[in-house]
Structures are given as C-alpha cells and as structure tokens.
Design an enzyme around this catalytic site. Structure first.
Site, PDB file in Angstrom:
ATOM      1  N   GLY A   1      -2.073  -4.482   7.029  1.00 42.44           N
ATOM      2  CA  GLY A   1      -1.914  -4.839   5.613  1.00 42.44           C
ATOM      3  C   GLY A   1      -1.741  -3.639   4.707  1.00 42.44           C
ATOM      4  O   GLY A   1      -1.204  -3.757   3.611  1.00 42.44           O
TER       5      GLY A   1
ATOM      6  N   GLY B   1      -5.220   8.467 -16.441  1.00 43.63           N
ATOM      7  CA  GLY B   1      -3.903   7.971 -16.017  1.00 43.63           C
ATOM      8  C   GLY B   1      -3.712   6.534 -16.488  1.00 43.63           C
ATOM      9  O   GLY B   1      -4.603   5.701 -16.281  1.00 43.63           O
TER      10      GLY B   1
ATOM     11  N   GLY C   1      -1.328   8.806  -9.763  1.00 43.14           N
ATOM     12  CA  GLY C   1      -0.177   8.702  -8.865  1.00 43.14           C
ATOM     13  C   GLY C   1      -0.575   8.761  -7.398  1.00 43.14           C
ATOM     14  O   GLY C   1      -1.763   8.906  -7.069  1.00 43.14           O
TER      15      GLY C   1
ATOM     16  N   HIS D   1      10.758 -27.782 -19.995  1.00 41.23           N
ATOM     17  CA  HIS D   1       9.911 -27.762 -21.193  1.00 41.23           C
ATOM     18  C   HIS D   1       8.632 -28.555 -20.940  1.00 41.23           C
ATOM     19  O   HIS D   1       8.692 -29.602 -20.319  1.00 41.23           O
ATOM     20  CB  HIS D   1      10.675 -28.394 -22.362  1.00 41.23           C
ATOM     21  CG  HIS D   1       9.840 -28.532 -23.595  1.00 41.23           C
ATOM     22  ND1 HIS D   1       9.532 -27.460 -24.397  1.00 41.23           N
ATOM     23  CD2 HIS D   1       9.206 -29.612 -24.148  1.00 41.23           C
ATOM     24  CE1 HIS D   1       8.763 -27.870 -25.407  1.00 41.23           C
ATOM     25  NE2 HIS D   1       8.562 -29.179 -25.269  1.00 41.23           N
TER      26      HIS D   1
HETATM   27  C1  LIG Z   1      -4.712  -0.166  -6.892  1.00 40.60           C
HETATM   28  C2  LIG Z   1      -3.290  -0.431  -6.511  1.00 40.60           C
HETATM   29  C3  LIG Z   1      -2.669  -1.572  -6.946  1.00 40.60           C
HETATM   30  C4  LIG Z   1      -1.355  -1.817  -6.601  1.00 40.60           C
HETATM   31  N1  LIG Z   1      -0.767  -2.958  -7.056  1.00 40.60           N
HETATM   32  C5  LIG Z   1       0.517  -3.207  -6.744  1.00 40.60           C
HETATM   33  C6  LIG Z   1       1.141  -4.401  -7.179  1.00 40.60           C
HETATM   34  O1  LIG Z   1       0.545  -5.222  -7.873  1.00 40.60           O
HETATM   35  N2  LIG Z   1       2.420  -4.626  -6.822  1.00 40.60           N
HETATM   36  C7  LIG Z   1       3.123  -3.724  -6.052  1.00 40.60           C
HETATM   37  O2  LIG Z   1       4.277  -3.976  -5.751  1.00 40.60           O
HETATM   38  N3  LIG Z   1       2.552  -2.593  -5.619  1.00 40.60           N
HETATM   39  C8  LIG Z   1       1.270  -2.312  -5.941  1.00 40.60           C
HETATM   40  N4  LIG Z   1       0.676  -1.185  -5.481  1.00 40.60           N
HETATM   41  C9  LIG Z   1       1.471  -0.276  -4.617  1.00 40.60           C
HETATM   42  C10 LIG Z   1       1.498  -0.807  -3.183  1.00 40.60           C
HETATM   43  O3  LIG Z   1       0.181  -0.960  -2.718  1.00 40.60           O
HETATM   44  C11 LIG Z   1       2.264   0.154  -2.303  1.00 40.60           C
HETATM   45  O4  LIG Z   1       3.538   0.375  -2.857  1.00 40.60           O
HETATM   46  C12 LIG Z   1       2.440  -0.423  -0.902  1.00 40.60           C
HETATM   47  O5  LIG Z   1       1.201  -0.676  -0.292  1.00 40.60           O
HETATM   48  C13 LIG Z   1       3.244   0.545  -0.034  1.00 40.60           C
HETATM   49  O6  LIG Z   1       3.449  -0.041   1.184  1.00 40.60           O
HETATM   50  P1  LIG Z   1       3.689   0.822   2.504  1.00 40.60           P
HETATM   51  O7  LIG Z   1       3.835  -0.156   3.605  1.00 40.60           O
HETATM   52  O8  LIG Z   1       4.744   1.815   2.261  1.00 40.60           O
HETATM   53  O9  LIG Z   1       2.351   1.681   2.688  1.00 40.60           O
HETATM   54  P2  LIG Z   1       0.837   1.266   2.820  1.00 40.60           P
HETATM   55  O10 LIG Z   1       0.565  -0.032   2.214  1.00 40.60           O
HETATM   56  O11 LIG Z   1       0.064   2.443   2.348  1.00 40.60           O
HETATM   57  O12 LIG Z   1       0.639   1.096   4.395  1.00 40.60           O
HETATM   58  C14 LIG Z   1       0.772   2.148   5.272  1.00 40.60           C
HETATM   59  C15 LIG Z   1       0.124   1.786   6.575  1.00 40.60           C
HETATM   60  O13 LIG Z   1       0.400   2.820   7.504  1.00 40.60           O
HETATM   61  C16 LIG Z   1      -0.749   3.091   8.270  1.00 40.60           C
HETATM   62  N5  LIG Z   1      -0.642   4.478   8.717  1.00 40.60           N
HETATM   63  C17 LIG Z   1      -0.636   5.599   7.994  1.00 40.60           C
HETATM   64  N6  LIG Z   1      -0.409   6.676   8.765  1.00 40.60           N
HETATM   65  C18 LIG Z   1      -0.262   6.203  10.027  1.00 40.60           C
HETATM   66  C19 LIG Z   1       0.020   6.809  11.270  1.00 40.60           C
HETATM   67  N7  LIG Z   1       0.247   8.121  11.376  1.00 40.60           N
HETATM   68  N8  LIG Z   1       0.063   6.026  12.350  1.00 40.60           N
HETATM   69  C20 LIG Z   1      -0.105   4.690  12.257  1.00 40.60           C
HETATM   70  N9  LIG Z   1      -0.352   4.071  11.097  1.00 40.60           N
HETATM   71  C21 LIG Z   1      -0.414   4.814  10.003  1.00 40.60           C
HETATM   72  C22 LIG Z   1      -1.905   2.832   7.316  1.00 40.60           C
HETATM   73  O14 LIG Z   1      -3.087   2.527   8.031  1.00 40.60           O
HETATM   74  C23 LIG Z   1      -1.376   1.644   6.526  1.00 40.60           C
HETATM   75  O15 LIG Z   1      -1.745   0.434   7.136  1.00 40.60           O
HETATM   76  C24 LIG Z   1      -0.644  -0.909  -5.786  1.00 40.60           C
HETATM   77  C25 LIG Z   1      -1.268   0.242  -5.319  1.00 40.60           C
HETATM   78  C26 LIG Z   1      -2.577   0.487  -5.682  1.00 40.60           C
HETATM   79  C27 LIG Z   1      -3.239   1.720  -5.169  1.00 40.60           C
END
Ligand SMILES: Cc1cc2nc3c(=O)[nH]c(=O)nc-3n(C[C@H](O)[C@H](O)[C@H](O)COP(=O)(O)OP(=O)(O)OC[C@H]3O[C@@H](n4cnc5c(N)ncnc54)[C@H](O)[C@@H]3O)c2cc1C
Length: 474
Positions: A41, A188, A279, A453
């Site tokens: 997730g 921020g 960020g 509506h």
């Molecule tokens: C507080 C908060 C609220 C947010 N709210 C929103 C929102 O409302 N809407 C929205 O669109 N975005 C939101 N975001 C941004 C969103 O969470 C991210 O853009 C999104 O999770 C990115 O997805 P990703 O799959 O690239 O990375 P991630 O969700 O970070 O997932 C990366 C995965 O890779 C795994 N991983 C990392 N390194 C390795 C490795 N070397 N080997 C194997 N596994 C690894 C991790 O365990 C993780 O499961 C929010 C972020 C935060 C912090």
C-alpha cells in the site's frame, strides 16, 4: 528446476507499483512484486492519502456534531466526547481493510510477491535483469525478470539538521501521537501541512502555520490561496507567510519555534508538537541505480513520456520520478501506462495539464489545468468565469456557502484551460472538470451539458456559464 524469469518485476508496492502489477497481470504478463514493508500500500495507504482522509472524516463529523442543533438535532453537541484512541483505531481499521484487499488482489491476479528491500544488480544479462531482495531476516533472494519497474516512492523531507522524534513530527509520526496536542506548529502549507492543520484545528489544537512563500497552497491559483487564507483565518488559524530562518528548539513543554516574519522581525512560538511538512524526497538510495545508466536530478529518476529510464528495460513510476507531481493518482496512472506498454496495448502519456490536485481541508480545494497566471504566461488570451457557492441550493442545504469555482478559458474557441474550486465537495466535483479538459470540451458545450439538480456539481454549470456572463443563479 529451471529458474523463473518473470516478464516484469515491480519494485515497490505503493499505488504506483501495485496498480502497475495488477494491470500488467490482467494483460497476461507474468509479474513479481517486491515490497520492503510488511504490508502493501505504500505511503498512500499506510501513512498518507488514506489515513489522513479517515482522520479528516472524523474531524468533519466532530465539527458537524457541534452545530447539530442548527439542523434540528438537539442534545448531542455539548454532550459529544472525543476518544482520540478510537479515532486512530478507526483510521487503522480503514487501512487494514485495504491492505487485506491488496493481498487478495495479488492472489486473484496471480502476482508473485516478495517481501524485502529490492536492489538492481546492474544492466540486464542474457535478456534478464536481476533484483536482489534482502529480507528482514538478513536472507537474500534473487528475482529475475525481463523488465523492471522501479516504484520505491518517497520519504518526508526534514529541515536540515533535525531528526523526527516524538516532538518534531513528519506525516509518519503524527499519525501515531497518543493525544491531540494543545498546540501545533505546522511548517509548510502544501496539501500535507494544510490537511493536518485542518484535522487538529477541528479537534481543538491551537494551530500555527509557517510558510516560506508569500502564499499558502502555493501551487494553486492565486485567488484560491487568497480565499483559503481568508477562510482559515476566520477559523482561527495563526498563519504566517514569507517566514525565514525557522529553527526548532526542544524543551520540556514541546518545542520553541523561532523564525523571522515577513517584516524581518524575529518571532517565537511555543508548541507541544511541531509538524514538518516541507515536501518529499525520492526514495532511491540503495536500489542499485549507480550500477546502471539511470540518470537522476536531485535524486529523482528521469524518464521519457513512457516512463522509460535510459537503462534499457527499466521503467520508473510514482514519487521517485522527476518532473511530475507527487500524487497517488499520477503514480497509479504511470503504472497503468507502463503495464499497457509492457503488454503491447494502447496507452497514452500523462498530460501535465490534465492532472487534478486536491487538498482535503475545510473547505476543500481542487483544481485541474492552468491557473490564470500560468495561462497568461503561456500567451493565452484569457477569459475568466467565476461562480460563488452562495448561489447553489445544495450548498445552502449543506450549510457550506464559502468559496467559489473559477474557470480559466482561452477566448478564441472557448477552450477550458483550468478549473479551480474552493468549497463543498470540491475534491469530488473536480472529476467533471478533468473529463471536460481531457475531452477538450468548450465552454459552450459545458453550458449545454445537463447537471442533476440539486447538486453541488451544478455549480460547475453556472461556473462554465459565467465565462459568458450567463450564470443563472447569481
Ligand atoms: C500525509 C500525506 C497525504 C497524502 N495525501 C494524498 C492525497 O490525498 N492524494 C494523493 O494523490 N496523494 C497524496 N499523497 C501523496 C501520495 O501518498 C504519494 O504520491 C504516493 O503514495 C506515491 O506512490 P508511490 O507508489 O510512488 O510510492 P509509495 O506510496 O511511497 O510506495 C512505495 C513503496 O515502495 C516500497 N519500497 C521502497 N523502497 C523499496 C525497495 N528498495 N524495495 C522494495 N520496496 C521498496 C515501500 O515500502 C512502499 O510500499 C499524500 C502523501 C502524504 C505524505
């Protein structure tokens, strides 16, 4: 036994990675998925989008309950008690249901999952890439695949020289605090900072926001920033813009945050907790990039429009990619594009001007496309429409008259360039604007699109009509 060579190995099981894996499997691609966490997730499901929105729902309910008598429901407002542990437990329950859902989807789509930290060993050898997966038990497994998709996500940035702990928090620590703090300084004012500020304000914290730029939610249209600032000040936030030299000094009551305000005066603020929301940094360390040709800028992986890195057979998607907003829906769409390309199916690249952005504060904000300033900068002759929610009957029913919809168009053909919303259900009704822009709809076409509506979405009909000075309800 012959060694398995998967068609693709996806490294990272966040929204970018798991979406890519599932769609690729649906196309008949043999997929392996590696994730370092004990639950799938990623940030989105465990520490980002989903937990914050679960808390925001509780916060919204709490706010509504407090003026229930306005709607003819008496005896609940003052009697209501907040059980913070139960609020957190409910948030955790939402997460658990969806992590279980992901486990089910992995099985359903016959995706082979590996738990552990994945790293590339170099370029492909004999047509296969190798990803070494180090488990928490110290054991290493080797996964081979014809293609690799990197989707390792991002970590919260910290102010230089500080480490997150029980007082100085990022999105990770704040989701576990054992009580609502009496006071909170949020450093921020992007979506993450504003959403947490909104949650804790609803639950009774005294909230101070420090923003280095001259406006809050700086990526939004200027008028949206202005309106949100006005409404948040009305809600009682202490908001300080253009601050500099922010420092945090921990003490027995929390921390003293010092900064220089916009007039150059030194200021301090004592708070029980400090949230740093400045960020997110790409999580690319230790994943073997240096053994490949992959290029990075400030740590972000550079790709072409098809999410291909310069290393043949290696793609990157999600928060680790440079030049795209760090949003779950951007990562998951990139995953869908890569899956289609892997399977030789139709796909089209992400168009930066068609990405919605939402902030789930009170009131909500949502936007897609160009801001007025950006449209002018790009040389458009701009025509603006604006419709306030005060003219929308559903907004009156919801007791949510604050805010407006702003439509940015090009005068030549009435092309819709951008839609910016602050007000009720903004994060839901933005979907219509995304579709309109995606299908290159004109103002005239939207003016003759029937809206049900009474709905908040109807405000969009008036907003599109207002470009021609023809909003009916104002
Ligand atoms: C507080 C908060 C609220 C947010 N709210 C929103 C929102 O409302 N809407 C929205 O669109 N975005 C939101 N975001 C941004 C969103 O969470 C991210 O853009 C999104 O999770 C990115 O997805 P990703 O799959 O690239 O990375 P991630 O969700 O970070 O997932 C990366 C995965 O890779 C795994 N991983 C990392 N390194 C390795 C490795 N070397 N080997 C194997 N596994 C690894 C991790 O365990 C993780 O499961 C929010 C972020 C935060 C912090």
């Amino acid at each position: 036994m012959a060694e398995t060579i998967f068609d693709v190995v996806v490294v990272g099981g966040g929204p970018a990675g798991y979406t890519c894996a599932i769609r690729a499997a649906q196309y008949g691609v043999n997929v392996a998925l590696v994730d370092a966490n004990d639950r799938l997730g990623g940030t989105c499901l465990l520490w980002g989008c989903i937990p914050t929105k679960a808390l925001l729902f509780s916060a919204e309910l709490w706010d509504q309950i407090h003026h229930a008598d306005r709607y003819g429901i008496e005896g609940v407002g003052d009697a209501a008690k907040l059980n913070w542990k139960a609020v957190l437990a409910r948030k955790d329950d939402v997460i658990t249901r969806h992590t279980k859902g992901l486990d089910f989807l992995m099985k359903k789509n016959k995706i082979t999952t590996f738990k552990g930290f994945g790293a590339l060993t170099g370029s492909a050898n004999g047509g296969a890439h190798t990803v070494e997966v180090k488990g928490t038990d110290g054991k290493t497994q080797v996964v081979k695949a014809k293609k690799v998709v990197l989707a390792t996500g991002s970590n919260a940035r910290m102010l230089p020289g500080y480490t997150a702990d029980e007082t100085i928090l990022t999105n990770y620590e704040i989701l576990k605090i054992d009580a609502v703090p009496k006071s909170l300084v949020v450093i921020g004012s992007g979506a993450v900072g504003i959403e947490f500020a909104s949650i804790f304000k609803s639950f009774g914290s005294e909230v101070t926001i420090l923003e280095a730029l001259p406006r809050i939610v700086p990526v939004e249209d200027e008028e949206i920033s202005k309106e949100l600032l006005r409404l948040m000040k009305k809600r009682g936030f202490d908001i300080n813009l253009s601050v500099k030299d922010t420092k945090i000094e921990k003490n027995k009551n929390g921390a003293l945050v010092s900064y220089t305000d916009q007039n150059g005066k030194s200021q301090t603020k004592q708070a029980e907790k400090v949230l740093v929301a400045v960020g997110r940094a790409p999580r690319t360390e230790g994943i073997g990039l240096e053994k490949t040709k992959i290029t990075t800028e400030r740590g972000f992986i550079m790709t072409n429009e098809w999410m291909e890195t310069v290393e043949p057979g290696v793609y990157a998607i999600g928060d680790i990619v440079g030049g795209l907003p760090q949003l779950a829906h951007v990562g998951s769409m990139a995953g869908l594009i890569v899956a289609a390309r892997l399977a030789g199916k139709y796909a089209r690249p992400i168009n930066r001007t068609r990405i919605p952005g939402c902030t789930y504060c009170e009131p909500q904000i949502a936007s897609v496309g160009l801001s007025e300033a950006k449209a002018k900068e790009l040389g458009h002759t701009v025509k603006i429409g604006k419709f306030p929610f005060v003219g929308n009957s559903k907004a009156t029913i919801l007791d949510a008259h604050d805010g407006f919809i702003k439509v940015v168009t090009d005068v030549k053909f009435g092309e819709i360039l951008g839609v910016h919303i602050i007000g009720p259900n903004a994060t839901e009704i933005i979907a219509e604007a995304v579709t309109a822009i995606e299908l290159e709809a004109t103002v005239e076409e939207m003016m003759f699109t029937i809206h049900a509506h009474p709905t908040v979405a109807e405000a969009l009909l008036d907003a599109f009509s207002s470009v021609e000075g023809k909003a009916v309800n104002i």
